[in-house]
Write a protein that holds these residues in place. Structure first.
Motif, PDB file in Angstrom:
ATOM      1  N   GLY A 114      38.196  36.227  47.793  1.00  0.00           N
ATOM      2  CA  GLY A 114      39.661  35.406  46.338  1.00  0.00           C
ATOM      3  C   GLY A 114      39.232  35.125  45.849  1.00  0.00           C
ATOM      4  N   TYR A 115      38.117  34.797  45.665  1.00  0.00           N
ATOM      5  CA  TYR A 115      37.439  34.071  44.599  1.00  0.00           C
ATOM      6  C   TYR A 115      36.755  35.185  43.397  1.00  0.00           C
ATOM      7  CZ  TYR A 115      39.395  30.388  46.316  1.00  0.00           C
ATOM      8  OH  TYR A 115      40.627  29.293  46.520  1.00  0.00           O
ATOM      9  N   ASN A 140      31.803  29.187  36.973  1.00  0.00           N
ATOM     10  CA  ASN A 140      32.787  28.220  37.558  1.00  0.00           C
ATOM     11  C   ASN A 140      33.789  29.712  38.017  1.00  0.00           C
ATOM     12  OD1 ASN A 140      32.679  25.240  36.465  1.00  0.00           O
ATOM     13  ND2 ASN A 140      32.866  26.366  34.544  1.00  0.00           N
ATOM     14  N   ALA A 141      34.844  29.324  39.415  1.00  0.00           N
ATOM     15  CA  ALA A 141      35.211  30.710  39.790  1.00  0.00           C
ATOM     16  C   ALA A 141      36.795  30.235  39.892  1.00  0.00           C
ATOM     17  CB  ALA A 141      34.538  30.898  40.968  1.00  0.00           C
ATOM     18  N   ALA A 142      37.779  31.399  40.186  1.00  0.00           N
ATOM     19  CA  ALA A 142      39.419  30.904  39.804  1.00  0.00           C
ATOM     20  C   ALA A 142      40.283  32.304  41.373  1.00  0.00           C
ATOM     21  CB  ALA A 142      39.507  31.207  38.449  1.00  0.00           C
ATOM     22  N   PRO A 143      40.575  31.122  41.756  1.00  0.00           N
ATOM     23  CA  PRO A 143      41.635  32.146  43.256  1.00  0.00           C
ATOM     24  C   PRO A 143      41.842  33.531  42.659  1.00  0.00           C
ATOM     25  CG  PRO A 143      42.773  31.002  42.182  1.00  0.00           C
ATOM     26  CD  PRO A 143      41.185  30.403  41.286  1.00  0.00           C
ATOM     27  N   ASP A 144      41.967  34.906  42.911  1.00  0.00           N
ATOM     28  CA  ASP A 144      42.548  36.142  42.660  1.00  0.00           C
ATOM     29  C   ASP A 144      43.710  36.003  43.107  1.00  0.00           C
ATOM     30  OD1 ASP A 144      40.091  37.365  43.175  1.00  0.00           O
ATOM     31  OD2 ASP A 144      39.907  38.316  45.003  1.00  0.00           O
ATOM     32  N   GLN A 145      44.556  36.997  41.812  1.00  0.00           N
ATOM     33  CA  GLN A 145      46.051  36.500  41.438  1.00  0.00           C
ATOM     34  C   GLN A 145      46.792  38.598  42.300  1.00  0.00           C
ATOM     35  OE1 GLN A 145      47.416  34.757  38.031  1.00  0.00           O
ATOM     36  NE2 GLN A 145      47.937  32.873  39.405  1.00  0.00           N
ATOM     37  N   LEU A 146      47.243  39.021  42.754  1.00  0.00           N
ATOM     38  CA  LEU A 146      48.153  39.366  42.902  1.00  0.00           C
ATOM     39  C   LEU A 146      49.573  39.951  42.432  1.00  0.00           C
ATOM     40  CD1 LEU A 146      48.057  43.041  44.251  1.00  0.00           C
ATOM     41  CD2 LEU A 146      48.289  41.861  46.510  1.00  0.00           C
ATOM     42  N   THR A 147      50.246  41.251  41.785  1.00  0.00           N
ATOM     43  CA  THR A 147      51.450  40.959  41.990  1.00  0.00           C
ATOM     44  C   THR A 147      51.800  42.031  42.317  1.00  0.00           C
ATOM     45  OG1 THR A 147      50.920  40.031  39.284  1.00  0.00           O
ATOM     46  CG2 THR A 147      52.928  41.115  39.937  1.00  0.00           C
ATOM     47  N   LEU A 148      53.176  41.320  42.843  1.00  0.00           N
ATOM     48  CA  LEU A 148      54.373  42.890  43.235  1.00  0.00           C
ATOM     49  C   LEU A 148      55.147  43.017  43.016  1.00  0.00           C
ATOM     50  CD1 LEU A 148      54.532  40.697  46.893  1.00  0.00           C
ATOM     51  CD2 LEU A 148      53.063  42.325  46.576  1.00  0.00           C
ATOM     52  N   THR A 149      55.895  44.137  42.721  1.00  0.00           N
ATOM     53  CA  THR A 149      56.821  44.752  41.871  1.00  0.00           C
ATOM     54  C   THR A 149      57.521  45.308  43.868  1.00  0.00           C
ATOM     55  OG1 THR A 149      55.704  46.795  41.475  1.00  0.00           O
ATOM     56  CG2 THR A 149      55.305  44.678  39.870  1.00  0.00           C
ATOM     57  N   THR A 186      54.236  36.639  42.663  1.00  0.00           N
ATOM     58  CA  THR A 186      53.141  36.873  41.524  1.00  0.00           C
ATOM     59  C   THR A 186      52.086  35.908  43.151  1.00  0.00           C
ATOM     60  OG1 THR A 186      53.025  36.822  39.892  1.00  0.00           O
ATOM     61  CG2 THR A 186      51.216  35.631  39.784  1.00  0.00           C
ATOM     62  N   LEU A 187      51.606  36.373  43.575  1.00  0.00           N
ATOM     63  CA  LEU A 187      50.378  35.803  44.598  1.00  0.00           C
ATOM     64  C   LEU A 187      49.176  35.180  44.074  1.00  0.00           C
ATOM     65  CD1 LEU A 187      51.316  38.694  47.041  1.00  0.00           C
ATOM     66  CD2 LEU A 187      52.926  37.129  46.323  1.00  0.00           C
ATOM     67  N   THR A 188      48.981  34.117  44.532  1.00  0.00           N
ATOM     68  CA  THR A 188      47.170  33.397  44.348  1.00  0.00           C
ATOM     69  C   THR A 188      46.952  32.875  46.132  1.00  0.00           C
ATOM     70  OG1 THR A 188      48.622  32.227  42.445  1.00  0.00           O
ATOM     71  CG2 THR A 188      46.512  31.288  43.416  1.00  0.00           C
ATOM     72  N   TYR A 189      45.666  33.434  45.186  1.00  0.00           N
ATOM     73  CA  TYR A 189      44.509  33.592  46.765  1.00  0.00           C
ATOM     74  C   TYR A 189      44.126  31.955  47.393  1.00  0.00           C
ATOM     75  CZ  TYR A 189      41.131  33.783  50.279  1.00  0.00           C
ATOM     76  OH  TYR A 189      39.891  34.041  51.708  1.00  0.00           O
ATOM     77  N   GLY A 190      44.912  31.726  48.598  1.00  0.00           N
ATOM     78  CA  GLY A 190      44.840  30.250  48.942  1.00  0.00           C
ATOM     79  C   GLY A 190      46.158  29.754  49.253  1.00  0.00           C
ATOM     80  N   THR A 191      46.632  31.079  49.295  1.00  0.00           N
ATOM     81  CA  THR A 191      48.596  29.513  49.441  1.00  0.00           C
ATOM     82  C   THR A 191      48.922  30.542  49.693  1.00  0.00           C
ATOM     83  OG1 THR A 191      48.320  28.257  47.272  1.00  0.00           O
ATOM     84  CG2 THR A 191      49.994  28.743  48.126  1.00  0.00           C
ATOM     85  N   GLU A 221      46.184  38.054  53.029  1.00  0.00           N
ATOM     86  CA  GLU A 221      45.637  38.348  53.642  1.00  0.00           C
ATOM     87  C   GLU A 221      45.123  39.312  52.575  1.00  0.00           C
ATOM     88  OE1 GLU A 221      42.734  37.141  54.512  1.00  0.00           O
ATOM     89  OE2 GLU A 221      44.000  35.183  55.494  1.00  0.00           O
ATOM     90  N   ALA A 222      46.183  40.250  51.619  1.00  0.00           N
ATOM     91  CA  ALA A 222      46.767  41.152  50.673  1.00  0.00           C
ATOM     92  C   ALA A 222      45.853  40.761  49.294  1.00  0.00           C
ATOM     93  CB  ALA A 222      47.952  41.847  50.643  1.00  0.00           C
ATOM     94  N   ILE A 223      45.421  39.913  49.031  1.00  0.00           N
ATOM     95  CA  ILE A 223      45.801  39.035  47.787  1.00  0.00           C
ATOM     96  C   ILE A 223      44.080  39.333  47.434  1.00  0.00           C
ATOM     97  CG2 ILE A 223      45.458  37.600  46.128  1.00  0.00           C
ATOM     98  CD1 ILE A 223      47.508  36.149  48.165  1.00  0.00           C
ATOM     99  N   ALA A 224      42.837  39.349  47.715  1.00  0.00           N
ATOM    100  CA  ALA A 224      41.517  39.122  48.068  1.00  0.00           C
ATOM    101  C   ALA A 224      40.912  40.080  47.415  1.00  0.00           C
ATOM    102  CB  ALA A 224      40.709  37.968  49.251  1.00  0.00           C
ATOM    103  N   GLY A 225      39.977  40.368  46.385  1.00  0.00           N
ATOM    104  CA  GLY A 225      39.503  41.237  45.999  1.00  0.00           C
ATOM    105  C   GLY A 225      41.118  42.093  44.824  1.00  0.00           C
ATOM    106  N   HIS A 226      41.513  42.019  44.517  1.00  0.00           N
ATOM    107  CA  HIS A 226      42.706  42.197  44.292  1.00  0.00           C
ATOM    108  C   HIS A 226      43.247  41.337  42.824  1.00  0.00           C
ATOM    109  CE1 HIS A 226      42.246  45.546  47.147  1.00  0.00           C
ATOM    110  NE2 HIS A 226      42.600  44.656  47.462  1.00  0.00           N
ATOM    111  N   ASP A 227      42.453  41.091  42.346  1.00  0.00           N
ATOM    112  CA  ASP A 227      42.696  39.893  40.919  1.00  0.00           C
ATOM    113  C   ASP A 227      42.970  40.685  39.941  1.00  0.00           C
ATOM    114  OD1 ASP A 227      42.557  37.656  39.857  1.00  0.00           O
ATOM    115  OD2 ASP A 227      41.495  38.490  38.101  1.00  0.00           O
ATOM    116  N   GLY A 228      44.057  41.198  39.642  1.00  0.00           N
ATOM    117  CA  GLY A 228      44.499  41.541  38.170  1.00  0.00           C
ATOM    118  C   GLY A 228      45.174  42.290  38.572  1.00  0.00           C
TER     119      GLY A 228
END
Length: 199
Positions: free
Chosen positions: A78-79, A105-114, A128-133, A171-178
């Motif tokens: 997720g990061y 440094n790392a940042a959480p993945d973010q996925l956008t739903l349209t 917009t979904l951010t991993y960890g939330t 759980e759909a967010i991890a590995g799909h950043d951007g």
């Protein structure tokens, strides 16, 4: 007599440009011997530290002055890589004449739903979904006369992955950043419900 510079230090003095060692020289009033400085490159140390949610790092070690250095890392689920901070700010650089300490440094993945109304009408803003939330699909605001929303799908013909209204998307967010995930409204025809009154 010794001599040094920022990138190398003299190791030996030699009696000629092509000599390999300095032997005993008998000096006379009529003879002069020139000594040439022979330089050896200095080494400096790179220390790579792990930031939060960084699983492992690479690149620590001793390097010759001006050698190429590459910093890398692996990240928790997720990061992803976000930055390098400290004495360097890029993942590749040439070794300076000093030790280097950096943090990956790392940042959480973010996925956008349209959202696509898929023959319906109305508008829905992106989500917009951010991993960890924890996230659920936002409430539907599309309409279609004579129909109601049955579920969402990643394909307009309902052949992709389906999601119920209000489904947990964490759980759909991890590995799909951007990335962007488009969800299509899948409509179901309303049916008349007639009541029969018994006399």
């Amino acid at each position: 007599r010794s001599s040094e510079n920022a990138s190398a230090t003299s190791a030996t003095w030699e009696a000629g440009e092509n000599s390999t060692a300095l032997g005993l020289v008998n000096s006379t009033a009529s003879k002069t011997t020139t000594l040439y400085a022979v330089w050896s490159v200095n080494q400096y140390t790179v220390t790579v530290n792990k930031g939060e949610h960084v699983a492992a790092v690479t690149g620590s070690g001793d390097y010759d002055y001006n050698a190429s250095v590459t910093i890398g890392g692996t990240y928790d689920t997720g990061y992803h890589f976000s930055s390098i901070t400290g004495d360097a700010s890029t993942s590749t650089f040439h070794m300076p004449a000093s030790d280097v300490i950096v943090t990956v440094n790392a940042a959480p993945d973010q996925l956008t739903l349209t959202f696509n109304s898929n023959t319906g009408s109305g508008d829905m803003n992106d989500q917009t979904l951010t991993y960890g939330t924890a996230y659920t699909i936002k409430e539907n605001s599309f309409t279609k006369t004579g129909y109601h929303l049955n579920h969402w799908n990643t394909a307009s013909d309902d052949s992709g992955t389906s999601y119920d209204p209000g489904a947990d998307m964490s759980e759909a967010i991890a590995g799909h950043d951007g990335e962007t995930l488009e969800l299509y409204a899948i409509w179901q025809l309303n049916t008349d419900r007639k009541s029969t009154r018994l006399n």
